[in-house]
Scaffold this active site. Structure first.
Site, short mmCIF file in Angstrom:
data_model
loop_
_atom_site.label_atom_id
_atom_site.label_comp_id
_atom_site.label_asym_id
_atom_site.label_seq_id
_atom_site.Cartn_x
_atom_site.Cartn_y
_atom_site.Cartn_z
N GLU A 163 -5.63 -0.03 -7.17
CA GLU A 163 -4.60 0.88 -7.70
C GLU A 163 -3.56 0.05 -8.45
OE1 GLU A 163 -3.77 4.73 -4.94
OE2 GLU A 163 -3.26 2.84 -4.00
N SER A 182 0.82 -1.21 0.00
CA SER A 182 0.00 0.00 0.00
C SER A 182 0.85 1.26 0.00
CB SER A 182 -0.93 0.00 1.23
OG SER A 182 -0.19 -0.31 2.38
N ASN A 222 -3.56 6.20 -0.19
CA ASN A 222 -2.95 6.37 1.14
C ASN A 222 -2.15 7.65 1.29
OD1 ASN A 222 -4.04 4.13 2.44
ND2 ASN A 222 -2.63 2.77 1.39
N HIS A 261 -2.67 -3.02 -6.05
CA HIS A 261 -3.04 -2.70 -4.67
C HIS A 261 -4.56 -2.72 -4.48
CE1 HIS A 261 -3.49 0.48 -1.32
NE2 HIS A 261 -3.40 -0.72 -0.79
#
Length: 293
Positions: free
Chosen positions: A154, A121, A192, A142
């Site tokens: 992602e 991540s 993130n 991801h």
């Protein structure tokens, strides 16, 4: 031009590995869930079964579909079982040394044309790719947690990732009925990079006494229309994971705005990692979660 994928290997039978196995088997892929711990694999298979049973109850799938999907998943503690895989997704803990060690163990077993992906991540795809024998066939895929529910994946290419690998990854993710967002290979990618500093800021807001746990979570749920408050979400993600992503941002971008809140560090040092350990910003050991501050 993309590669044909039929067999998917997943390394790590934790929360993420379990969710990825779930969605891959539902999409008709044969899945090998590899982990060093037999207990973790068994727990994972039981979780997948329970989650699918809930989808049957909610009318999201038929019982025959559930049985077929479950029959596509095999648990294994033998790394040699990854030899026939077309794609292997590493879903181990968010620790670069652990991931590098895993690549060192699995790469010699994989067939030359097999693609390798990481579910990291936040870590550098380029750097992880360099720890493998196939940087051109390596990329970041991801998934968001919980995988069966969250629509987004992602995709992140490293500097060496080949076009064929990227096209294959796109086709694969679409076949899982997920939506793709493509992110550049910078610390924590898109989700993130934005989400974790918000959570970290919420922890600073608590640390500085601006609001209580309950006040902060209520404010963001009702004031910003978030489905879950940031501290509740931090507990769900795991405070150790939150801290490691903040450290990746802080180290990788060298900007003081990414400094992990000292209170987050203290909770992790106490072993209060959130929901999975029974305590974080909330205490989960009773009937209902109670704020710990």
């Amino acid at each position: 031009m993309s590669v044909m994928i039929k067999n998917v290997g997943i390394v790590g039978a934790g929360q993420m590995g379990c969710g990825i196995a779930h969605v891959c088997s539902l999409a008709g892929y044969k899945v090998t869930l590899y982990d060093l711990s037999k207990e973790r694999i068994e727990a994972s298979l039981a979780t997948i079964n329970g989650n699918m049973a809930r989808q049957v109850t909610n009318g999201k799938m038929g019982d025959d579909e559930r049985k077929t999907a479950l029959s596509y998943i095999t648990g294994s503690t033998d790394v040699q079982d990854l030899a026939s895989m077309d794609l292997v997704i590493e879903a181990a803990t968010e620790d670069e040394n652990v991931k590098r060690k895993i690549f060192g163990q699995i790469c010699p077993v994989l067939k030359p044309e097999a693609l390798l992906a990481t579910n990291t991540s936040s870590l550098s795809i380029t750097r992880l790719a360099a720890a493998t024998d196939r940087p051109e066939q390596f990329m970041g895929i991801h998934f968001m947690n919980p995988v069966p529910v969250m629509k987004l994946v992602e995709l992140v290419r490293g500097i060496a990732t080949g076009e064929k690998t990227f096209e294959t990854a796109k086709d694969f993710v679409r076949s899982l009925d997920k939506t793709i967002t493509v992110a550049e290979d910078f610390p924590a990618f898109i989700v993130n990079r934005i989400l974790l500093p918000m959570i970290n800021e919420a922890i600073y807001t608590l640390y500085e006494g601006v609001g209580s746990v309950e006040a902060i979570d209520t404010a963001m749920k009702l004031g910003a229309n978030h489905p879950m408050g940031p501290l509740q979400l931090a507990d769900f993600i795991g405070l150790d994971t939150c801290l490691s992503i903040m450290q990746v941002l802080h180290d990788g971008l060298a900007d003081s705005k990414y400094r992990p809140c000292p209170l987050l560090v203290k909770y992790v040092e106490a072993g209060w990692l959130g929901r999975k350990s029974g305590r974080g910003f909330y205490d989960y050991r009773g009937e209902v979660p109670v704020p710990t501050r």
